[in-house]
Enzyme design. Structure first.
Site, PDB file in Angstrom:
ATOM      1  N   TYR A 175      10.445  -1.006 -15.458  1.00  0.00           N
ATOM      2  CA  TYR A 175       9.723  -0.021 -14.640  1.00  0.00           C
ATOM      3  C   TYR A 175      10.086  -0.061 -13.152  1.00  0.00           C
ATOM      4  O   TYR A 175      10.707  -0.988 -12.690  1.00  0.00           O
ATOM      5  CB  TYR A 175       8.228  -0.052 -14.897  1.00  0.00           C
ATOM      6  CG  TYR A 175       7.388  -1.234 -14.454  1.00  0.00           C
ATOM      7  CD1 TYR A 175       7.919  -2.345 -13.827  1.00  0.00           C
ATOM      8  CD2 TYR A 175       6.017  -1.203 -14.687  1.00  0.00           C
ATOM      9  CE1 TYR A 175       7.091  -3.394 -13.431  1.00  0.00           C
ATOM     10  CE2 TYR A 175       5.185  -2.251 -14.299  1.00  0.00           C
ATOM     11  CZ  TYR A 175       5.731  -3.332 -13.676  1.00  0.00           C
ATOM     12  OH  TYR A 175       4.930  -4.353 -13.288  1.00  0.00           O
ATOM     13  N   GLU A 176       9.681   0.990 -12.466  1.00  0.00           N
ATOM     14  CA  GLU A 176      10.061   1.224 -11.052  1.00  0.00           C
ATOM     15  C   GLU A 176      11.562   1.030 -10.843  1.00  0.00           C
ATOM     16  O   GLU A 176      12.002   0.360  -9.923  1.00  0.00           O
ATOM     17  CB  GLU A 176       9.219   0.357 -10.115  1.00  0.00           C
ATOM     18  CG  GLU A 176       7.790   0.882 -10.056  1.00  0.00           C
ATOM     19  CD  GLU A 176       7.035   0.504  -8.818  1.00  0.00           C
ATOM     20  OE1 GLU A 176       7.665   0.353  -7.754  1.00  0.00           O
ATOM     21  OE2 GLU A 176       5.810   0.384  -8.928  1.00  0.00           O
TER      22      GLU A 176
END
Lengths: 380, 249
Positions: free
Chosen positions: A362-363
């Site tokens: 994620y990110e």
């Protein structure tokens, strides 16, 4: 060069450590098993000011620097990454984005309660078919004169249920591609917003992750952040800082696994001695420690650059890619050192290993970070 | 009312204790320093009372006898919520020296309640509070596990064998507090840490006082004896060892 922390930075680090050990560690295994959001714990963390620790005090924040934030994120992530990701999304994405690019009215209305920890924020970028390729936004924010009409679905949204304030990235001018995208502040209670079920995840299970559906959601034009079409640029700039938070989270996961592996290796005996006295284990610990230290230094360097108002986008990509990848390696080795005990929940390292995996995804996946890094190396 | 809380700067309770210089000096290398846990409990109780009865408590001051390197610990007390701090600029040589210095601090301002932890987790002398009372000729209550102000009157409970003693006292007085005085120490908030920068920390020079104790050297506790395992069927041997070797029965 100065590698010393200030007294304030040390105090924040200690406060985060005390909070994590006292409030988060007890019950973390049960919350993970039940996918239960740490509601009471987050309330206390918010009261202490950790959710808005970097926001300017004039908007109700703590006014702390990014170095302090890295130190706090490490300590919280050692014990409860689900709590740490709430802190990261609030500080790095929502609050920072509003403080840097919001109008004064937006700051007073939305940032102040967020920075004070009275409300939680969420950042809605990912879509079912727009993950790493964030330019392919299918959610639309149709310009209706004095309001936007939002339609579409957002995926994997951290804090989707617990948040009151959303920042939604949506396409207004498809013909302009990514230059037609806007970032819009949306109250979660606005009619037309529905949430999908809580995602049943491999790790960070008590983090509150849902898909969010928008069906003819009316939002005033005044809620747009920046000029028309600024949304993609807003998202990318915000994610530059977000990477520091997630890199620190990954580093904290690795650091927590290393601490537990050292402790266990000094207690567990095999072949007549503590297992740390076997070179096979001792060398693993040495390798893990070097990786954690490198990751910590990359996180601190990117934080230092941000505090100095230098261009930290590449430095934070280095930190995110390295910290996430070594978090996976270090937690895997921590499980190995614990043997069978590492594979059961009581010793925490299996949970840390599951949590580490998400930090590579994620990110910005590790691969996206490598795109960012390699492009910076190869550009003329 | 004004409250003074006396705080010591002590090694973190998880510190691995080492001595140098022929076991005459505590090795401070790499040591992390904290507010003495009993003093922190006293400060927490003072803050709890102030929060509950803000009109009654005018200020909470912390006082420490120590060199400049104790200031991070003092700043933490300010970050937790103390209003101001006084540092007596001297190495804390022994309990009498510390009590004499603290007495001077007390004399300069009309404190109503003076709180001391029952002991410090480094020296474990358990004597500063009592000595301070003697030097100041001020009443003191020891082993206090409850302190409150009810309708302007001080109410205290102290631990005695088999129960508690409920006590009331005039002000000013010294309460020497122990566990139970508050739930748990506070964690400083971001605002508290930021505010601690600007809260007043006054440094005063010590008065002349000769320490009464000379520390000759320190000794480590004896290492724990190895565990002896006895076959569960061999009760006779267990009784024999408990009687003749451990001398427990």
């Amino acid at each position: 060069m100065n590698f010393e922390f200030t007294e304030e930075q040390k105090m924040i680090q200690q406060a985060a450590k005390d909070f994590a050990e006292r409030e988060l560690l007890p019950g973390v295994i049960e919350r993970d098993a039940k996918s239960e959001f740490p509601k009471e714990q987050m309330k206390k963390l918010a009261e202490l000011g950790f959710l808005g620790m970097m926001t300017d005090p004039k908007y109700g924040g703590g006014g702390m620097d990014t170095i302090s934030y890295v130190l706090a994120m490490e300590e919280i992530s050692k014990h409860d990454s689900a709590a740490a990701v709430v802190m990261s999304v609030c500080n790095s994405l929502v609050n920072w984005g509003l403080e840097t690019f919001g109008t004064e009215e937006q700051k007073q209305k939305y940032l102040v309660p967020l920075a004070k920890g009275e409300k939680i924020g969420a950042f809605l970028l990912s879509e079912p078919e727009a993950g790493s390729d964030a330019t392919s936004q299918r959610t639309t924010a149709e310009d209706k004169g004095d309001y936007y009409l939002i339609n579409g679905t957002k995926n994997w949204i951290t804090n989707a249920n617990s948040a009151s304030t959303y920042i939604v990235i949506a396409q207004t001018h498809p013909e302009k591609k990514h230059k037609g995208i806007n970032a819009i502040i949306v109250d979660k209670n606005t009619p037309g917003i529905t949430l999908g079920p809580h995602e049943d995840k491999m790790g960070m299970r008590s983090s509150d992750t849902h898909s969010v559906m928008f069906n003819d959601v009316k939002v005033p034009k005044a809620n747009r952040i920046g000029e028309d079409g600024f949304g993609f640029s807003f998202a990318m700039k915000t994610l530059d800082g977000g990477r520091i938070g997630i890199a620190s989270q990954a580093m904290g996961i690795a650091s927590g696994a290393l601490e537990r592996a050292i402790k266990y290796s000094k207690e567990r005996k095999a072949f007549g001695t503590e297992i740390c006295n076997h070179q096979a284990v001792a060398f693993k610990l040495a390798d893990m420690a070097v990786k954690v230290e490198n990751a910590r230094n990359l996180c601190l360097k990117s934080a230092w650059m941000k505090d100095k108002h230098l261009n930290y986008g590449i430095a934070s990509a280095y930190a995110k890619q390295y910290a996430a990848d070594i978090a996976m390696e270090v937690t895997t080795e921590a499980v190995q050192i614990h043997g069978g005990y590492g594979y059961v929940k009581e010793y925490h390292v299996e949970r840390l290993m599951r949590e580490a995996k998400l930090t590579q995804i994620y990110e910005g996946t590790s691969e996206v970070q490598k795109i960012v890094i390699s492009r910076s190396l190869l550009k003329d | 009312m004004k409250i003074l809380v006396c705080i010591s700067n002590v090694p973190d309770t998880t510190t691995k204790i080492k001595f140098v210089n022929d076991n005459k000096t505590f090795d401070t290398a790499g040591v992390q320093w904290i507010i003495n846990p009993w003093d922190e409990l006293a400060l927490t109780r003072a803050l709890d009372i102030k929060d509950a009865q803000p009109g009654i408590i005018e200020s909470i001051t912390v006082a420490n006898v120590g060199a400049a390197d104790t200031e991070p610990t003092i700043r933490k007390a300010l970050a937790i919520g103390a209003d101001k701090a006084i540092r007596v600029n001297a190495e804390p040589k022994d309990s009498f020296f510390i009590a004499t210095q603290l007495a001077e601090v007390v004399k300069k301002e009309n404190y109503d309640i003076i709180l001391c932890g029952i002991e410090s987790c480094d020296g474990n002398g358990s004597s500063v509070g009592g000595m301070l009372s003697e030097v100041l000729n001020m009443p003191s209550v020891s082993a206090v596990s409850f302190l409150d102000i009810e309708a302007g009157k001080i109410k205290l409970k102290r631990e005695i064998d088999g129960g508690q003693e409920v006590v009331t006292t005039q002000t000013p007085f010294i309460a020497i507090v122990q566990k139970g005085i508050c739930k748990e120490p506070r964690i400083p908030s971001m605002r508290g840490i930021m505010g601690a920068r600007t809260k007043p920390l006054q440094v005063v020079e010590p008065v002349a006082a000769e320490p009464l104790v000379e520390f000759v050297n320190y000794e480590y506790p004896k290492p724990k004896a190895a565990c002896k395992k006895i076959d569960p069927e061999n009760v006779k041997e267990l009784v024999n060892l408990l009687h003749n070797e451990a001398k427990l029965i």
